[in-house]
Scaffold this motif. Structure first.
Motif, PDB file in Angstrom:
ATOM      1  N   MET A 116      19.366   1.510  -0.203  1.00 58.30           N
ATOM      2  CA  MET A 116      19.362   1.730   1.233  1.00 58.30           C
ATOM      3  C   MET A 116      19.020   0.448   1.961  1.00 58.30           C
ATOM      4  O   MET A 116      19.616   0.092   2.961  1.00 58.30           O
ATOM      5  N   GLU A 117      17.987  -0.260   1.405  1.00 65.50           N
ATOM      6  CA  GLU A 117      17.550  -1.467   2.090  1.00 65.50           C
ATOM      7  C   GLU A 117      18.644  -2.521   2.095  1.00 65.50           C
ATOM      8  O   GLU A 117      18.890  -3.177   3.098  1.00 65.50           O
ATOM      9  N   SER A 153      18.113  10.250   8.240  1.00 63.42           N
ATOM     10  CA  SER A 153      18.861  10.744   7.089  1.00 63.42           C
ATOM     11  C   SER A 153      18.722   9.802   5.899  1.00 63.42           C
ATOM     12  O   SER A 153      19.068  10.147   4.780  1.00 63.42           O
ATOM     13  N   LYS A 154      18.210   8.616   6.137  1.00 61.31           N
ATOM     14  CA  LYS A 154      18.085   7.649   5.048  1.00 61.31           C
ATOM     15  C   LYS A 154      16.777   7.858   4.298  1.00 61.31           C
ATOM     16  O   LYS A 154      15.706   7.945   4.899  1.00 61.31           O
ATOM     17  N   PHE A 155      16.865   7.902   2.990  1.00 62.28           N
ATOM     18  CA  PHE A 155      15.691   8.160   2.167  1.00 62.28           C
ATOM     19  C   PHE A 155      14.583   7.142   2.437  1.00 62.28           C
ATOM     20  O   PHE A 155      13.402   7.471   2.544  1.00 62.28           O
ATOM     21  N   THR A 156      14.988   5.856   2.560  1.00 60.08           N
ATOM     22  CA  THR A 156      14.006   4.796   2.778  1.00 60.08           C
ATOM     23  C   THR A 156      13.080   5.126   3.937  1.00 60.08           C
ATOM     24  O   THR A 156      11.869   4.958   3.837  1.00 60.08           O
ATOM     25  N   TYR A 157      13.671   5.567   5.027  1.00 59.47           N
ATOM     26  CA  TYR A 157      12.869   5.802   6.234  1.00 59.47           C
ATOM     27  C   TYR A 157      12.171   7.148   6.165  1.00 59.47           C
ATOM     28  O   TYR A 157      11.033   7.300   6.589  1.00 59.47           O
ATOM     29  N   PHE A 168       3.006   6.196  -2.922  1.00 57.32           N
ATOM     30  CA  PHE A 168       4.121   6.897  -3.550  1.00 57.32           C
ATOM     31  C   PHE A 168       3.792   7.250  -5.003  1.00 57.32           C
ATOM     32  O   PHE A 168       4.099   8.349  -5.481  1.00 57.32           O
ATOM     33  N   SER A 189      13.354   6.877  -7.316  1.00 53.71           N
ATOM     34  CA  SER A 189      13.344   6.896  -5.853  1.00 53.71           C
ATOM     35  C   SER A 189      13.327   5.478  -5.295  1.00 53.71           C
ATOM     36  O   SER A 189      13.861   5.234  -4.211  1.00 53.71           O
ATOM     37  N   PHE A 247       0.816  -1.213   0.000  1.00 60.88           N
ATOM     38  CA  PHE A 247       0.000   0.000   0.000  1.00 60.88           C
ATOM     39  C   PHE A 247       0.847   1.258   0.000  1.00 60.88           C
ATOM     40  O   PHE A 247       0.454   2.271  -0.560  1.00 60.88           O
ATOM     41  N   ASN A 303      19.753  16.036  -2.563  1.00 58.11           N
ATOM     42  CA  ASN A 303      19.052  14.953  -3.250  1.00 58.11           C
ATOM     43  C   ASN A 303      17.650  15.409  -3.611  1.00 58.11           C
ATOM     44  O   ASN A 303      16.845  15.733  -2.736  1.00 58.11           O
ATOM     45  N   ARG A 343      11.052   8.539   3.630  1.00 55.18           N
ATOM     46  CA  ARG A 343       9.896   8.383   2.760  1.00 55.18           C
ATOM     47  C   ARG A 343       8.710   7.833   3.556  1.00 55.18           C
ATOM     48  O   ARG A 343       7.585   8.320   3.464  1.00 55.18           O
ATOM     49  N   ILE A 344       8.993   6.825   4.373  1.00 48.30           N
ATOM     50  CA  ILE A 344       7.926   6.231   5.176  1.00 48.30           C
ATOM     51  C   ILE A 344       7.432   7.226   6.217  1.00 48.30           C
ATOM     52  O   ILE A 344       6.223   7.365   6.448  1.00 48.30           O
ATOM     53  N   CYS A 387       5.428   2.246   9.526  1.00 48.62           N
ATOM     54  CA  CYS A 387       4.796   1.796   8.290  1.00 48.62           C
ATOM     55  C   CYS A 387       3.553   0.967   8.616  1.00 48.62           C
ATOM     56  O   CYS A 387       2.485   1.150   8.021  1.00 48.62           O
ATOM     57  N   MET A 391      21.046  -1.621   4.591  1.00 41.55           N
ATOM     58  CA  MET A 391      20.595  -1.843   5.957  1.00 41.55           C
ATOM     59  C   MET A 391      20.530  -3.325   6.289  1.00 41.55           C
ATOM     60  O   MET A 391      20.705  -3.717   7.429  1.00 41.55           O
ATOM     61  N   LEU A 445      16.834   4.341  -5.104  1.00 42.21           N
ATOM     62  CA  LEU A 445      17.454   4.933  -3.936  1.00 42.21           C
ATOM     63  C   LEU A 445      17.084   4.135  -2.698  1.00 42.21           C
ATOM     64  O   LEU A 445      17.918   3.828  -1.846  1.00 42.21           O
ATOM     65  N   GLN A 446      15.808   3.753  -2.642  1.00 38.93           N
ATOM     66  CA  GLN A 446      15.338   3.018  -1.481  1.00 38.93           C
ATOM     67  C   GLN A 446      15.948   1.616  -1.459  1.00 38.93           C
ATOM     68  O   GLN A 446      16.406   1.165  -0.421  1.00 38.93           O
ATOM     69  N   TYR A 476      15.103  13.855  -4.523  1.00 36.11           N
ATOM     70  CA  TYR A 476      13.990  13.037  -4.035  1.00 36.11           C
ATOM     71  C   TYR A 476      13.678  13.325  -2.572  1.00 36.11           C
ATOM     72  O   TYR A 476      12.532  13.216  -2.141  1.00 36.11           O
ATOM     73  N   LEU A 495       5.249   9.782   4.581  1.00 32.60           N
ATOM     74  CA  LEU A 495       3.968   9.189   4.194  1.00 32.60           C
ATOM     75  C   LEU A 495       3.053   9.107   5.414  1.00 32.60           C
ATOM     76  O   LEU A 495       1.887   9.502   5.365  1.00 32.60           O
ATOM     77  N   ALA A 507      15.595   1.508  11.756  1.00 30.28           N
ATOM     78  CA  ALA A 507      14.932   0.614  10.805  1.00 30.28           C
ATOM     79  C   ALA A 507      13.727  -0.028  11.450  1.00 30.28           C
ATOM     80  O   ALA A 507      12.662  -0.158  10.828  1.00 30.28           O
ATOM     81  N   LEU A 563      -0.650  16.236  -6.554  1.00 25.03           N
ATOM     82  CA  LEU A 563      -0.081  16.911  -5.398  1.00 25.03           C
ATOM     83  C   LEU A 563      -1.070  17.979  -4.952  1.00 25.03           C
ATOM     84  O   LEU A 563      -1.504  18.808  -5.741  1.00 25.03           O
ATOM     85  N   ASN A 576      16.898   1.442  17.209  1.00 22.86           N
ATOM     86  CA  ASN A 576      17.174   1.174  15.798  1.00 22.86           C
ATOM     87  C   ASN A 576      16.122   1.819  14.894  1.00 22.86           C
ATOM     88  O   ASN A 576      14.924   1.530  14.982  1.00 22.86           O
ATOM     89  N   LEU A 581       8.186  17.984   0.038  1.00 30.73           N
ATOM     90  CA  LEU A 581       7.133  18.828  -0.555  1.00 30.73           C
ATOM     91  C   LEU A 581       5.798  18.089  -0.575  1.00 30.73           C
ATOM     92  O   LEU A 581       4.757  18.638  -0.233  1.00 30.73           O
ATOM     93  N   THR A 582       5.860  16.807  -0.987  1.00 36.88           N
ATOM     94  CA  THR A 582       4.632  16.030  -1.043  1.00 36.88           C
ATOM     95  C   THR A 582       3.984  15.961   0.325  1.00 36.88           C
ATOM     96  O   THR A 582       2.776  16.159   0.471  1.00 36.88           O
ATOM     97  N   ASP A 637       1.462  10.074  -5.071  1.00 40.22           N
ATOM     98  CA  ASP A 637       2.105  11.347  -4.731  1.00 40.22           C
ATOM     99  C   ASP A 637       2.889  11.926  -5.898  1.00 40.22           C
ATOM    100  O   ASP A 637       3.107  13.136  -5.965  1.00 40.22           O
TER     101      ASP A 637
END
Lengths: 154, 1078
Positions: free
Chosen positions: A145-146, B86-90, A112, A138, A107, B124, B92-93, B60, A149, A141-142, B126, B96, B53, A119, B51, B132-133, A115
């Motif tokens: 990162m994953e 600082s990590k985009f992955t997190y 994403f 993006s 979901f 960056n 972003r969540i 999430c 991690m 990028l994620q 993104y 959201l 993550a 907007l 942590n 912004l979103t 979005d």
């Protein structure tokens, strides 16, 4: 301006909700309830537009999912219908033949994609290519990162 | 520490991720709530860990649970934590979750300001995009204020991805923090011409939304949008632009004329339904604003409407209907077809349309179709809707379209057969209305009502709370009041006193009882002539005496009171009858006198006689407590108050008999001389009797094979046929006459086309004259045309007949005015001698006041006309500041050689222009005047006067107001954007002559200064570097004006160049004046 976008199943289960204006939680629940009862009660092949309070409601059913959005009174219903369709196309392109389960289990991805497309209740990008490119970038990028991690933390 | 990390990553392997949660919920369908509460406990544990993550995963999951309706506001702080990762992955969540869960009252939003600012300036793209979103969903006024500048910078970001997001979010920022609009607008306007289509469409979006809220400020952008509209191929953008024009045209009618052409082109060329729909909508808006109407274009709308989806087509048609009823009427069949649609919302729309479409010719046909639908309709709501629509359609504008009231009565009777409708009340009031106001129909109506009463058991039938029994109320009253038309009053009386009546609601019983007495009187009178039948009269009395006790026992006070009264009366009459005394005369006298219908506005129209002061006390009020007594008075009116309040005559309590008789005499004399008082016109009776087939109408027609229908009811269909026959006969008569005439004239062989064609509206003569409108007015009523227009009537229509009448009334009024008004000439003592400054429509600041007197206040704005280099449009806002009505305003200006007020053709050079509106107290309105100007180099001052009539309650005075219009050179300038390269070329060309200006002691910041010049003097900024800016503007005659503005410690120097040195000098003087004033 689009006020909200809801995705719900035939059983009335909410699958995605996006509110483009801040609304109190209780109000949201009431709107969701009204929308599901109102839209689900419609017979097949009846028209896609409704009036509800001062909003225009545009909905369309794709397979088992209802896509339903609320618009300001002066908006164009037909373009909203096209917006819903474009969103479905985008989902389809991303998931590859999208189904309800894709949206349930991913979901956050569905959000994403939305979005990148809309907007603040307005269309942000009308080109499908540009949207999917942004999502891919993006995601890349994620993903990195994953991977990073999931490496052992020690 | 290391141990902790190891522990964290091992934990992670055992944690549920989102997929597991979803799967779990699906597997625990029976005890979902319990399962989720354990999950929430787990999530709380996870959130406690260090942590990030693990936290992100938990957030999430929370976002998912939030969608299912669980409260997650307790985790707001954790969401902020994840956002600031600082990590985009997190991140972003986190964003959201924030956009889903945060709202304006979430207090942790305050903590996010710096984090968001950091993300906005992230390298960056993104990161910036995600911020912004998120911000677009939860922006608060505080956030908007703090971040407006950062977002504004992003509007010029190198990446279009960021630019378009920043532009779109600016709209949200404007809404929350309106002060940001002014500084951001120039940049927003630049984005309209951004090379990236996404950014461009975003800018169009935002400006359209802004313009829809306040169109006036965006008129100046019209040319730019016009260019975009003709060049763009992106439908999404086109729709927005066309929508914008739809908002602008009401303000600028000339724009409408320009738009029609390209819009019709689009309508014919586009294949996109949504664009087509938008075009049609805007064209309709344009046509409405150009009140003159353009029939040839409405034809093209028609074509396109057919192809749009039914629902939207009907919506659009209802808009057209208001202005161009003719063009919709041709689609009657299509609309009637829509009544068969499966979708209820479409059917309802179609019904709305039908209301405006009926004419004398098609009313019967349309109603017949509707009646069929009533029979077929499932679901009471839709059926009720149909019922109200049928009545609305028939009764609109005073039964304008009904030619045969017998038909209408039978329709109403047919409608009573509807089971379970809520609108019995409505039908009842229609029956009463028609029976009272259309005299010719009374005999027929009474017959119908008698049958209804006789069959009352069918109506009241099974359910007690059945709304339809309301019609019995009307039926009983009509039968009683007009009982002289009854064929067999005795049997009706019998029907009204059946024991079953006692089950009806109280207010209906009360009417029954009262009208039984009226019928009784009629019966007595009928029998009196034949002394042999005295027994019948006595039997009737006995009948009443037998039946009335039932009502005397009624729980309803009203019924009880009336019944016992009448019972005693009848008993007394019976005694007299036994003594062979003639009583009929006296009993009839109880109910003598006809109730005349009185128009609701009648009282208001009675002129106050001279010397009568309604506000003066007759007796000084003794004390406060008295008022309570008065409050009690209206109690006893329950029975007739509802329907008949308009029929009851005003009651005078303390007038003696003599006085009454005298008054009656006077009134009769007055009526005889009064042209407005129309007595029962013999002509209407005659028409009725002449009508074909009235004699053949079977009043009682027993049809046993159709048991469900009320037996003995004539069908409305028969009247349709009869009516057709009548019309044909009328037509035939006419033809004969025509032929005769033609023969007389000797025109043989020439057939007029009209003869064979369908009959036109005027040809249909109504079978019954509706002696409605005039009769109800009291003698001496003041005619006025305003009551002709019903403000609630969505489809204003005016038949020829009406127009004529209005005209007549107007003339009358004018005559009166002349007689009445004493002309006082007042000269307001130079009240308005201040000069008028020009403003600019772009901003909302209050414009400088030009002149003011006790009663009128006006502001004005002078603008050059872009289309025509020698025209200046002056819009003046007049505001009525006094408590009286202001009318007959005339605006006049003394022309100079250079500037002339444009007057309509035929007017002399010194004639004033009438302002096309009147001003009630406290109202303001805008009028525009066009001036033609020859040379724009010099500023101009024109003297003018405004004359007007102030009308107070008892008198009216002529007043005059002097003013001066100041045409500054600035008002000839028009804000025109210019690119820096074009600007450089212009300066290089050497055609321009220079001049300069120095301003000392200017303390305001530089961007304010620039904004001032832009606002007051119609310049646009070309480029700004540090404390130096170049600006540009153009005059309506094409002169270029370039400024170079520099500032250094409180001194501003302006170097200016222009191809017309005179103009430049004056503009610079005006700029100087602007800054010296502040």
């Amino acid at each position: 301006m689009m006020r909200f976008l809801l995705l719900f199943s035939r059983q009335g289960k909410l699958r995605l909700q996006k509110w483009f204006t801040p609304i109190p939680e209780r109000e949201k629940k009431k709107i969701v309830r009204d929308m599901t009862t109102m839209v689900l009660a419609r017979k097949p092949r009846s028209c896609n537009f409704l009036h509800w309070k001062d909003l225009k409601i545009v909905y369309k059913r794709y397979a088992s999912l209802y896509f339903c959005c609320g618009l300001d009174a002066e908006e164009n219903e037909l373009i909203a219908l096209e917006m819903l369709h474009r969103y479905v196309e985008l989902l389809d392109k991303y998931f590859g033949n999208v189904c309800e389960l894709d949206i349930i289990f991913n979901f956050e991805k569905a959000y994403f994609i939305l979005d990148e497309f809309l907007l603040g209740g307005e269309i942000q990008e009308t080109s499908k290519q540009v949207v999917s490119r942004a999502i891919e970038a993006s995601d890349m990028l994620q993903e990195t990162m994953e991977e990073y991690m999931s490496k052992p933390a020690f | 520490m290391a141990l902790k990390i190891v522990k964290g990553s091992i934990d992670r392997m055992f944690d549920k991720n989102l997929q597991d949660l979803v799967r779990g919920i699906r597997n625990h369908k029976e005890d979902e709530a319990k399962y989720i509460s354990t999950c929430i406990d787990e999530i709380k544990q996870e959130l406690k860990q260090d942590n990030i993550a693990v936290k992100a995963n938990a957030v999430c999951k929370l976002t998912y649970l939030q969608m299912l309706g669980y409260d997650v506001s307790w985790a707001a702080f954790n969401i902020v934590e994840v956002m600031s990762s600082s990590k985009f992955t997190y991140k972003r969540i986190g964003y959201l979750a924030a956009s889903q869960c945060f709202h304006e009252s979430t207090d942790v939003i305050m903590l996010t300001t710096n984090q968001i600012r950091k993300d906005l300036s992230s390298p960056n793209q993104y990161d910036t995009g995600v911020a912004l979103t998120g911000l677009s969903c939860f922006v608060t006024p505080d956030l908007a204020r703090d971040l407006a500048n950062d977002i504004m910078t992003l509007m010029s970001h190198t990446k279009p991805y960021i630019r378009k997001k920043a532009v779109l979010i600016m709209y949200k920022v404007f809404l929350k923090y309106p002060e940001s609009l002014r500084p951001a607008f120039p940049r927003l306007k630049e984005k309209l011409e951004d090379p990236d289509p996404g950014v461009q469409s975003a800018a169009v979006n935002v400006i359209c939304e802004l313009a829809r809220r306040n169109p006036k400020n965006y008129l100046s952008l019209a040319p730019l949008f016009f260019k975009l509209m003709t060049s763009s191929t992106n439908n999404w953008v086109l729709i927005k632009i066309i929508k914008l024009f739809g908002a602008l045209t009401p303000l600028e009618p000339r724009l409408g004329k320009k738009l029609i052409e390209p819009l019709t082109n689009l309508i014919h060329s586009t294949s996109a339904m949504s664009l087509l729909y938008e075009c049609v909508n805007t064209v309709i808006a344009v046509l409405i604003s150009l009140s003159s109407g353009m029939p040839n274009h409405s034809a093209s709308i028609q074509v396109s409407l057919r192809s749009i989806q039914h629902y939207l087509g009907l919506l659009a048609m209802s808009k057209i209907l208001k202005t161009h009823p003719k063009s919709v009427q041709s689609h009657k069949d299509l609309i009637l077809q829509c009544l068969d649609d499966k979708d209820e919302s479409i059917r309802l729309r179609a019904l709305d349309l039908l209301y405006g479409m009926v004419s004398k010719k098609n009313l019967m046909e349309i109603v017949k179709k509707l009646m069929l639908h009533v029979d077929k309709a499932e679901g009471t709501t839709y059926r009720d809707e149909l019922l109200t629509k049928i009545i609305d359609i028939c009764s609109q504008s005073n039964y304008q379209y009904i030619t045969n009231f017998e038909w209408y009565i039978s329709i109403l009777v047919e409608l009573t057969r509807l089971e379970g409708t809520r609108h019995g009340h409505l039908i009842a009031s229609q029956m009463l209305d028609v029976a009272i106001r259309v005299k010719a129909i009374r005999a027929f109506a009474v017959a119908q009502m008698a049958t209804l009463l006789d069959n009352a058991h069918l109506l009241t039938g099974n359910t007690q709370r059945n709304g339809i029994c309301e019609v019995l109320y009307a039926a009983a009253w009509i039968c009683g009041e007009f009982s002289e038309h009854l064929e067999d009053p005795l049997s009706t009386l019998e029907a009204m006193l059946r024991p079953k009546v006692a089950t009806l609601p109280g207010h209906i019983q009360a009417v029954y009882v009262q009208n039984a007495a009226k019928l009784f009187a009629t019966v007595l009178r009928g029998q009196e002539g034949a002394p042999a039948d005295r027994t019948v009269a006595q039997e009737t009395s006995q009948l009443l005496i037998d039946r009335l006790p039932l009502f005397v026992q009624s729980a309803n006070l009203e019924v009880q009171e009336r019944a016992s009264c009448i019972l005693q009366l009848v008993k007394y009459i019976q005694k007299l009858q036994q003594k062979d005394v003639e009583v009929a005369e006296e009993v009839t006298a109880l109910f003598a006198g006809e109730l005349n219908p009185v128009a609701p506005k009648a009282q208001k129209k009675v002129p106050v006689p001279e010397g009568l002061d309604l506000d003066a006390w007759i007796n000084e009020p003794p004390s406060e407590s008295e008022s309570e007594d008065e409050g009690r008075k209206p109690k006893g009116k329950a029975v007739f108050a509802k329907e008949e309040s308009k029929h009851t005559k005003p009651r005078y309590t303390e007038v003696d008999e003599k006085e009454l008789a005298k008054r009656r005499e006077v009134r009769k004399a007055e009526q005889a001389n009064n042209p407005f008082y129309i007595k029962a016109s013999p002509s209407s009776q005659k028409v009725y009797q002449d009508g074909v087939g009235v004699e053949h109408i079977p009043v009682v027609q027993i049809d046993l094979s159709v048991p469900l229908k009320v037996p003995g009811m004539p069908m409305s269909d028969q009247y349709v046929k009869l009516e057709e026959e009548r019309r044909q006969k009328d037509k035939a008569d006419k033809k004969k006459k025509d032929k005769k005439k033609r023969r007389e004239k000797g025109e043989k062989g020439r057939r007029r086309k009209g003869d064979s064609g369908p009959e036109s509206e005027e040809d249909i003569t109504p079978a019954h004259m509706v002696d409605i409108t005039t009769e109800e007015m009291p003698e001496n009523a003041l005619p006025s045309d305003d009551d002709e227009k019903d403000p609630n009537d969505p489809h204003k229509k005016s038949s020829k007949h009406k127009k004529k009448k209005q005209k007549k009334e107007k003339e009358e009024k004018e005559k009166k005015k002349k007689k009445k008004h004493h002309h006082h000439h007042h000269h307001s003592d130079g009240a308005g001698d201040e000069s008028v400054q020009n403003g600019n429509v772009e901003e909302e600041e209050p414009l400088p006041v030009s002149n003011q007197s006790s009663s009128i206040y006006s502001m004005c704005d002078i603008q050059g006309n872009l289309q025509d280099g020698s025209q200046v449009v002056v819009s003046v806002i007049f505001e009525n500041k006094c408590d009286s009505f202001i009318k007959a305003m005339e605006f006049n200006v003394l022309d100079s050689l250079n500037s002339k007020l444009q007057r309509p053709e035929g007017a002399g050079p010194h004639d004033g222009l009438t302002v096309p509106f009147q001003l009630p107290p406290g109202i303001s309105n805008e009028a525009r005047f066009v001036f033609s100007v020859q040379s724009i180099v010099m500023p101009q001052k024109l003297k003018g006067t405004l004359t007007f009539i102030v009308k107070t309650d008892d008198s009216s005075t002529h007043e005059k107001l002097d003013f001066k219009l100041h045409f500054t050179c600035t008002s000839y300038l028009i804000t025109t954007p210019c690119y820096s390269d074009a600007y450089a070329k212009l300066l290089e060309s050497g055609d321009l002559k220079g001049s300069s200006l120095k301003l000392e002691g200017v303390s305001q910041p530089f961007h304010h200064l620039l904004a001032r010049i832009c606002f007051h003097h119609h310049f646009s900024v070309v480029e700004r570097i540090g404390s130096c800016a170049s600006m540009y503007s153009r005059s309506i005659q094409g002169h270029h004006v370039c400024l170079l503005v520099k500032t250094a410690d409180q001194t501003v120097s302006i170097d200016a160049k222009c191809d017309e040195p005179g103009l430049l000098g004056n503009v610079l003087d005006e700029i100087k004046l602007t800054f010296s004033q502040c």
